[in-house]
Design a protein around this motif. Structure first.
Motif, PDB file in Angstrom:
ATOM      1  N   ALA A   1      -9.276  -2.467   0.594  1.00 56.33           N
ATOM      2  CA  ALA A   1      -8.525  -2.808  -0.629  1.00 56.33           C
ATOM      3  C   ALA A   1      -8.300  -4.431  -0.711  1.00 56.33           C
ATOM      4  CB  ALA A   1      -7.173  -2.188  -0.508  1.00 56.33           C
TER       5      ALA A   1
ATOM      6  N   SER B   1      -3.304  -0.225  -2.611  1.00 64.90           N
ATOM      7  CA  SER B   1      -3.944   0.893  -2.443  1.00 64.90           C
ATOM      8  C   SER B   1      -3.068   2.017  -2.525  1.00 64.90           C
ATOM      9  CB  SER B   1      -5.075   0.806  -1.252  1.00 64.90           C
ATOM     10  OG  SER B   1      -4.068   1.081  -0.161  1.00 64.90           O
TER      11      SER B   1
ATOM     12  N   TRP C   1      -7.028  -0.113   3.908  1.00 67.07           N
ATOM     13  CA  TRP C   1      -6.442  -1.246   3.840  1.00 67.07           C
ATOM     14  C   TRP C   1      -7.176  -2.435   3.752  1.00 67.07           C
ATOM     15  CZ3 TRP C   1      -2.135   0.628   7.545  1.00 67.07           C
ATOM     16  CH2 TRP C   1      -1.412   1.561   7.185  1.00 67.07           C
TER      17      TRP C   1
ATOM     18  N   LYS D   1      -7.588   0.384  -9.491  1.00 66.05           N
ATOM     19  CA  LYS D   1      -6.836   0.447  -8.432  1.00 66.05           C
ATOM     20  C   LYS D   1      -7.596   1.362  -7.499  1.00 66.05           C
ATOM     21  CE  LYS D   1      -3.458  -2.319  -9.455  1.00 66.05           C
ATOM     22  NZ  LYS D   1      -3.260  -3.567  -8.735  1.00 66.05           N
ATOM     23  N   LYS D   2      -7.351   1.031  -6.186  1.00 66.22           N
ATOM     24  CA  LYS D   2      -8.120   2.062  -5.158  1.00 66.22           C
ATOM     25  C   LYS D   2      -7.129   3.323  -5.086  1.00 66.22           C
ATOM     26  CE  LYS D   2     -11.510   0.627  -3.671  1.00 66.22           C
ATOM     27  NZ  LYS D   2     -12.934   0.882  -4.077  1.00 66.22           N
TER      28      LYS D   2
ATOM     29  N   HIS E   1      -7.669   6.726  -2.754  1.00 62.14           N
ATOM     30  CA  HIS E   1      -8.286   7.449  -1.714  1.00 62.14           C
ATOM     31  C   HIS E   1      -7.500   8.964  -1.537  1.00 62.14           C
ATOM     32  CE1 HIS E   1     -10.635   3.986  -0.443  1.00 62.14           C
ATOM     33  NE2 HIS E   1      -9.557   3.459  -1.077  1.00 62.14           N
TER      34      HIS E   1
ATOM     35  N   THR F   1      -3.039   6.180  -0.785  1.00 62.23           N
ATOM     36  CA  THR F   1      -4.049   7.158  -0.056  1.00 62.23           C
ATOM     37  C   THR F   1      -3.154   8.565  -0.174  1.00 62.23           C
ATOM     38  OG1 THR F   1      -4.443   5.412   1.480  1.00 62.23           O
ATOM     39  CG2 THR F   1      -4.712   8.025   2.280  1.00 62.23           C
TER      40      THR F   1
ATOM     41  N   HIS G   1       0.660  -1.297   0.108  1.00 60.54           N
ATOM     42  CA  HIS G   1       0.032  -0.014  -0.142  1.00 60.54           C
ATOM     43  C   HIS G   1       0.939   1.340   0.004  1.00 60.54           C
ATOM     44  CE1 HIS G   1      -3.659  -2.315   1.164  1.00 60.54           C
ATOM     45  NE2 HIS G   1      -2.686  -3.117   2.003  1.00 60.54           N
TER      46      HIS G   1
END
Length: 457
Positions: free
Chosen positions: A449, A274, A446, A389-390, A392, A276, A250
């Motif tokens: 994800a 993920s 997380w 894909k994530k 944020h 962020t 991540h």
């Protein structure tokens, strides 16, 4: 339109023009002063090091054209080199009369100089000290140049290993890479979020890696590097991904680090679970976006004082070096003075991180990453969105450094981006004033994800 509305609008307009007058006068003078220091530093570098450092003021086409391969500065910026167009701002602003005057002064100094360089190779085994070492105007304390004593220097990385890690099954834990922003270090995360993650008793599931970016904190600060996004990504790959053999991870990044994080995520999209982005400096890609970012993030302002210093550091190559000469080179003196004034033995990492860079690293990272990197954010986000894909984004509603509109604009262009706006939070307080909530937000991201990844599998 009522009389009161008309009067209020006229008053604001008058005040704006009234404030623009001193701005114009002061920054016009600083334009001139920066050109003067261009000549001064050229001769001081020649005096102390035997070779004048290249700059972006008066370089001609073809001069210093080898780019980062030999530590000199190229004139053909942008494109494949990763150099920002904003680096040539000073060159375009030079007045013909001023250049003639400076050339006259420079010729006069050259004609009368009767000194020999006081420079010598101090570490011949590592190559040319002039290109790789620190300038005379940089701090040479053991802490600042410790990386030069290593045969294969890497970024400084603070590692928090999962306490429940099963050595026979390393896939049972997940990895998280934390990237800080401008004028910061790994402490931005390790002193704030890491302790909260441990308190929540969930950090045992994660290996966490917080890096000092190239040129900052305790990481190397080479002079033969132009600190492009590519450089930053490659050093993170070398120091974290390859060093610790991360097959999946991540990413969590703050401010300018979001630009580097997106580039890293796109390059390693197969390994990304993920990402962020906290207070990302996002501007939609279009012609002139680098200057748009420069004017929005570090406008020429006299007030408040922090904004004025930021203006000098961003717009003036040689005056910025003066600030680093005064502050960064003498950071031990300033730290001792602050300890005496405050009566505290342990200064805040926020204060200490402000001086842990060189002018060369700070100047190039600001332009090549913070300004130059914004033009690639759309492309990188498009790739991540296509790969599902994530992504944020967390912004503070009262962020005065990076406008919260940056996050909202990203959400508008990429609807699949998850946006969280924190009321009454600023650029740093979006993390600092709510460490516990921020840690919980990360665990939630997380976990989602991981579930998303299992569903895709």
């Amino acid at each position: 339109m009522s009389d009161s509305t008309f009067l209020g609008k006229w008053t604001r307009k008058f005040a704006k023009h009234l404030l623009s007058a001193p701005n114009f006068v002061v920054f016009s003078y600083l334009d001139f002063l920066d050109s003067v220091f261009c000549v001064i530093y050229k001769h001081l570098d020649l005096l102390f090091e035997g070779k004048a450092s290249a700059c972006y003021c008066t370089s001609k086409k073809g001069d210093m054209s080898n780019g980062s391969s030999n530590g000199e500065l190229g004139d053909d910026h942008g494109g494949e080199t990763g150099m920002s167009e904003t680096l040539q701002y000073g060159k375009r602003k030079k007045l013909k009369e001023l250049i003639v005057l400076l050339q006259f002064v420079e010729n006069l100094l050259n004609r009368n100089k009767g000194f020999e360089a006081k420079y010598s190779l101090k570490n011949p085994k590592k190559g040319d000290f002039y290109r790789n070492g620190h300038r005379w105007s940089d701090c040479g304390c053991d802490s600042c140049i410790s990386w030069m004593k290593m045969d294969d220097p890497k970024l400084h990385v603070v590692v928090s290993k999962a306490s429940s890690q099963d050595n026979s099954n390393p896939s049972s834990t997940e990895n998280v890479i934390f990237i800080h922003g401008m004028l910061s270090s790994s402490s931005f995360w390790t002193k704030t979020v890491f302790p909260k993650l441990s308190e929540l008793n969930k950090s045992e599931e994660y290996n966490m890696f917080s890096v000092d970016l190239l040129g900052y904190g305790n990481s190397p600060k080479p002079r033969d590097n132009l600190y492009t996004i590519k450089d930053h990504v490659e050093w993170i790959e070398k120091s974290v991904i390859s060093e610790f053999q991360l097959n999946s991870f991540h990413l969590v990044a703050h401010s300018m680090g979001c630009i580097i994080g997106l580039a890293l995520a796109t390059k390693h999209s197969k390994s990304l679970k993920s990402i962020t982005l906290v207070a990302p400096p996002y501007f939609p890609s279009k012609d002139g976006v680098e200057f748009t970012a420069m004017n929005w993030l570090t406008p020429k302002r006299l007030w408040p004082p922090v904004a004025f210093i930021s203006s000098i550091m961003a717009w003036y190559e040689h005056l910025g070096r003066c600030v680093c000469l005064l502050v960064c080179r003498n950071h031990r003196t300033w730290e001792a003075l602050l300890r005496r004034l405050t009566g505290s033995r342990d200064l805040s990492f926020i204060v200490l991180d402000l001086t842990k860079h060189t002018h060369h690293s700070g100047w190039h990272t600001t332009h090549n990453v913070l300004y130059g990197g914004v033009k690639d954010m759309d492309k990188n986000l498009e790739i991540l969105m296509k790969l599902r894909k994530k992504v944020h984004v967390i912004v503070g509603s009262r962020d005065k450094t990076v406008p919260p509109d940056c996050g909202h604009n990203m959400k508008n262009k990429f609807p699949d981006v998850e946006l969280l706006s924190i009321p009454n939070a600023g650029h740093r307080s979006v993390v600092f004033s709510r460490e516990n909530e921020f840690a919980q937000n990360l665990f939630h991201i997380w976990n989602n994800a991981a579930a998303h990844h299992m569903h895709q599998a």
